[in-house]
Each structure stands twice: as C-alpha cells, then as structure tokens.
Design a protein around this motif. Structure first.
Motif, PDB file in Angstrom:
ATOM      1  N   GLY A  77      -2.115   0.606  -8.010  1.00 53.37           N
ATOM      2  CA  GLY A  77      -1.166   1.161  -7.053  1.00 53.37           C
ATOM      3  C   GLY A  77      -0.509   0.069  -6.241  1.00 53.37           C
ATOM      4  N   LEU A  78       0.741   0.284  -5.855  1.00 52.54           N
ATOM      5  CA  LEU A  78       1.486  -0.707  -5.076  1.00 52.54           C
ATOM      6  C   LEU A  78       1.234  -0.530  -3.584  1.00 52.54           C
ATOM      7  N   PRO A  79       1.163  -1.647  -2.815  1.00 48.64           N
ATOM      8  CA  PRO A  79       0.851  -1.559  -1.380  1.00 48.64           C
ATOM      9  C   PRO A  79       2.064  -1.163  -0.540  1.00 48.64           C
ATOM     10  N   ALA A  80       2.527   0.078  -0.732  1.00 43.13           N
ATOM     11  CA  ALA A  80       3.645   0.611   0.036  1.00 43.13           C
ATOM     12  C   ALA A  80       3.119   1.332   1.272  1.00 43.13           C
ATOM     13  N   LEU A  81       3.964   1.443   2.286  1.00 44.49           N
ATOM     14  CA  LEU A  81       3.553   2.126   3.511  1.00 44.49           C
ATOM     15  C   LEU A  81       3.054   3.535   3.192  1.00 44.49           C
ATOM     16  N   GLY A  82       1.874   3.876   3.698  1.00 47.89           N
ATOM     17  CA  GLY A  82       1.301   5.201   3.508  1.00 47.89           C
ATOM     18  C   GLY A  82       0.593   5.407   2.190  1.00 47.89           C
ATOM     19  N   ALA A  83       0.582   4.383   1.334  1.00 46.75           N
ATOM     20  CA  ALA A  83      -0.010   4.544   0.000  1.00 46.75           C
ATOM     21  C   ALA A  83      -1.522   4.372   0.030  1.00 46.75           C
TER      22      ALA A  83
ATOM     23  N   GLY B  41      -6.313   1.954   2.192  1.00 46.71           N
ATOM     24  CA  GLY B  41      -5.145   2.713   2.615  1.00 46.71           C
ATOM     25  C   GLY B  41      -4.180   1.814   3.358  1.00 46.71           C
ATOM     26  N   VAL B  42      -2.883   2.024   3.159  1.00 48.18           N
ATOM     27  CA  VAL B  42      -1.855   1.236   3.834  1.00 48.18           C
ATOM     28  C   VAL B  42      -1.293   2.059   4.984  1.00 48.18           C
ATOM     29  N   PRO B  43      -1.395   1.582   6.222  1.00 49.61           N
ATOM     30  CA  PRO B  43      -0.868   2.353   7.357  1.00 49.61           C
ATOM     31  C   PRO B  43       0.647   2.514   7.281  1.00 49.61           C
ATOM     32  N   VAL B  44       1.161   3.563   7.904  1.00 47.35           N
ATOM     33  CA  VAL B  44       2.609   3.741   8.016  1.00 47.35           C
ATOM     34  C   VAL B  44       3.050   3.018   9.297  1.00 47.35           C
ATOM     35  N   ASN B  45       3.362   1.754   9.145  1.00 45.34           N
ATOM     36  CA  ASN B  45       3.695   0.888  10.281  1.00 45.34           C
ATOM     37  C   ASN B  45       4.708  -0.139   9.782  1.00 45.34           C
ATOM     38  N   VAL B  46       5.988   0.009  10.177  1.00 46.32           N
ATOM     39  CA  VAL B  46       7.014  -0.892   9.655  1.00 46.32           C
ATOM     40  C   VAL B  46       6.775  -2.335  10.059  1.00 46.32           C
TER      41      VAL B  46
ATOM     42  N   LEU C 213     -17.053   3.528   5.484  1.00 49.12           N
ATOM     43  CA  LEU C 213     -16.936   2.076   5.509  1.00 49.12           C
ATOM     44  C   LEU C 213     -15.508   1.601   5.324  1.00 49.12           C
ATOM     45  N   ILE C 214     -14.587   2.532   5.027  1.00 54.61           N
ATOM     46  CA  ILE C 214     -13.233   2.117   4.681  1.00 54.61           C
ATOM     47  C   ILE C 214     -12.443   1.829   5.953  1.00 54.61           C
ATOM     48  N   VAL C 215     -12.326   0.547   6.275  1.00 60.80           N
ATOM     49  CA  VAL C 215     -11.485   0.077   7.367  1.00 60.80           C
ATOM     50  C   VAL C 215     -10.531  -0.927   6.742  1.00 60.80           C
ATOM     51  N   THR C 216      -9.255  -0.600   6.651  1.00 59.23           N
ATOM     52  CA  THR C 216      -8.372  -1.447   5.861  1.00 59.23           C
ATOM     53  C   THR C 216      -7.985  -2.712   6.591  1.00 59.23           C
ATOM     54  N   ALA C 217      -7.737  -3.720   5.808  1.00 58.36           N
ATOM     55  CA  ALA C 217      -7.291  -5.003   6.362  1.00 58.36           C
ATOM     56  C   ALA C 217      -5.970  -4.837   7.096  1.00 58.36           C
ATOM     57  N   LEU C 218      -5.124  -3.942   6.601  1.00 59.15           N
ATOM     58  CA  LEU C 218      -3.822  -3.785   7.217  1.00 59.15           C
ATOM     59  C   LEU C 218      -3.933  -3.129   8.576  1.00 59.15           C
ATOM     60  N   THR C 219      -4.841  -2.185   8.739  1.00 56.07           N
ATOM     61  CA  THR C 219      -5.060  -1.582  10.043  1.00 56.07           C
ATOM     62  C   THR C 219      -5.581  -2.621  11.009  1.00 56.07           C
ATOM     63  N   LEU C 220      -6.511  -3.447  10.561  1.00 61.35           N
ATOM     64  CA  LEU C 220      -7.036  -4.506  11.413  1.00 61.35           C
ATOM     65  C   LEU C 220      -5.934  -5.470  11.811  1.00 61.35           C
TER      66      LEU C 220
END
Length: 335
Positions: free
Chosen positions: A220-226, A297-302, A5-12
């Motif tokens: 945890g902090l919302p850093a790229l890849g975190a 999860g936070v995607p690695v996307n600058v 079920l884990i689809v992150t808001a950041l990926t969307l």
C-alpha cells in the motif's frame, strides 16, 4: 493485543514537529506597508489570482491585508478588520466571477478565529484544497454583515500587477489593473496535490544464520488516511521481528553495527525515538512461513506531505551475534 501497540511513526512525527502555517503563493505580500482602499457597504470587491504555471499548490487559508485609515491630530485610527470572504471560479468566457463558490467564511485573524481589530493579514480557513497550474481563482471580499466600510490594503508600486473587479449591486464591472491588492494563500504544507505517495528501497540487509537475508516489503502507498503495512520476509520462524524508524535515512550511507549489519536509518532521530521509548515501533513474532506483517496508519495531516520516514527491521538470530537486518524502506507521504 497487537492493535494496542500500533503507534505510527507519522503520528509521532506530528507530535514532535507540529506543522506551522507558511505562505504558499500570493500578490504583494513581502512587505507590510500598504495604502488604504475602502470597500463600502453593499459592494463586493473581487481580486483575481492566477496560479503560476509551474507552481500548483495546496492551501487551507486565504488572507487579504487590512489597513487602518489615517488618524487626525496625532491619534491613530483603528477600525475592525471584518466582513466575509469567499473563493469562486472564473467564468471561462468573461473571466469574471462565475458564481461557483469553492469556499467561504468570515474574516478573522489567522491564529485565533476571532474578529480581528486593526490592520494586518486577515482571512478565513477552509478544508485543504489543491489549486492547479494556471487556475483562475477569485477572492471576493464584502464588509457584510457589518455596516462598513472595509479597509483593504494595496501596495504602492508593488511587484505584482493585480486584476480586480467590483460588484456594486448591478453585476460585476470591467476588469481593472489599477490597484495592487495584497493577497496570500497559506497552508502547513504547500506541496501540490500531484505530490504522490511512494516507497523507496534503501540499501540491503545482512545474512541470517539460515543463509537467507531478511527482506522488508511495503504494502500500500503511504497516502494521507491510508492503512499500509510492512512485511518482513525470509526470517527465522518463531523469532521476534522488530520494526524501527527514523525521520529520513542516513545521508552518508549505512552505519555498520558491531555484528556487521548495516543501519540505514538516520542515526540522530533513530536514537531520539529510542530515548522516547518509541523505537522499536512494533514487535511481532515471525510466523511459520518466515514472515511478520506490521500494520501502520497514515494520519490525515497535510503537514506531513512530502515528509520522508525511514523504516528498517531487525530479526532475532542467536546464530549471528543477536540479530540480522533487512534493507530500509523510505516512505514519502503524499495524497
């Protein structure tokens, strides 16, 4: 089951609003007019870029402007914009290229990665790199492995004075400010590497039938890849907790829902994600201690650096017209 079920808001967000390249910094790039400056085979042309003292930036592409030579008899002459480029640090003593290569690649178009024909902005892409205030960066062009010449563009009377040097095979020559080369760095997001990830608490929740107000705590902090999580607390054991999100939060304060609970999320994007079937983002049962933890999860996307994502949870509660709610937590994505 939960992992599925884990689809992150950041990926969307990255799917809904894909990042576009933008100009971060450079010299003389506001006009496409240029005069021709020929770089012959066997010659390296270096252009020194000094990062502004108040404007560190991220970049993943560097480009020079290429010009076509004048035609004859009314016929336009078009030559390939081709060769090799690299980025080097500056020698701390001489200020000339140090030989320490930061990145290199073949000259190609900014969009397709193929050899580009004719005039225009051409360069190469590299993994996203942070450039610090006042950092000295040499952008070096050679026509190799092609026979040449390479035709760079210079801006006549451009706003920016440009320091350059040339290596004809016997080492780098003296620094010169005679030619105003056109240069630019680009990235989907130019925010500096110092843009740190953070959470900001927005507003408050509404009281449950137990007399307690549910809370939402980031871990945890919302850093790229975190990998981070949001934990609901003070909730009724055995009830379902629902995590909602939006792009940003409501600029005018909370929307008061029919049961009196505040919705701090941005109403327009909140509804858009509901219609897409993405809100609620996650749903979990509250455990015996009154908590439920949502992994994200936070995607690695600058392209998402600096993007604000608002989160708020609701907890089923038959005793208060259906549910109670937490405060909102606003994630600012950073490095």
């Amino acid at each position: 089951m939960i992992r599925a079920l884990i689809v992150t808001a950041l990926t969307l967000l990255a799917v809904v609003a894909p990042a576009q390249q933008q100009v971060c910094h450079g010299y003389n790039y506001t006009s496409n007019s240029a005069s021709l400056f020929q770089v012959l085979a066997g010659v390296e042309q270096g252009i020194l870029y000094v990062v502004p003292g108040t404007a560190p930036f991220l970049a993943n592409q560097v480009q020079l402007f290429f010009a076509n030579p004048p035609g004859t008899g009314g016929v336009i002459s078009i030559t390939p914009a081709q060769g090799t480029m690299r980025l080097e640090t500056a020698d701390p003593v001489t200020g000339l290229p140090s030989g320490t290569v930061l990145a290199s690649g073949p000259v190609a178009s900014g969009n397709t990665g193929i050899i580009a024909i004719g005039a225009g902005w051409r360069g190469f892409s590299f993994p996203s790199m942070a450039f610090a205030s006042n950092q000295l960066i040499w952008v070096i062009f050679t026509v190799a492995p092609y026979p040449g010449p390479g035709n760079l563009g210079v801006q006549n009377g451009g706003p920016d004075t440009v320091t350059s040097s040339r290596n004809t095979g016997n080492g780098w020559g003296a620094l010169s400010v005679a030619d105003r080369f056109k240069l630019r760095f680009r990235s989907p997001n130019c925010n500096p590497a110092g843009s740190g990830p953070q959470w900001i608490t927005i507003g408050g929740g509404c009281v449950a039938s137990t007399g307690f107000t549910p809370t939402l705590t980031p871990n945890g902090l919302p850093a790229l890849g975190a990998s981070v999580s949001l934990t609901v607390g003070n909730a009724i054991p055995g009830q379902m907790a629902h995590l909602f999100f939006s792009i940003g939060v409501s600029p005018g304060g909370a929307t008061v829902l029919p049961n009196g609970c505040p919705l701090w999320l941005d109403w327009a994007s909140f509804l858009s994600f509901v219609q897409l079937g993405s809100n609620p983002l996650l749903q979990l049962p509250v455990n015996a201690t009154g908590s439920a933890s949502f992994p994200l999860g936070v995607p690695v996307n600058v392209g998402i650096i600096g993007v604000p994502i608002g989160f708020q949870a609701a907890v089923d509660d038959p005793g208060v017209q259906g549910f109670s709610a937490t405060e909102a937590e606003l994630a600012i994505v950073g490095w």
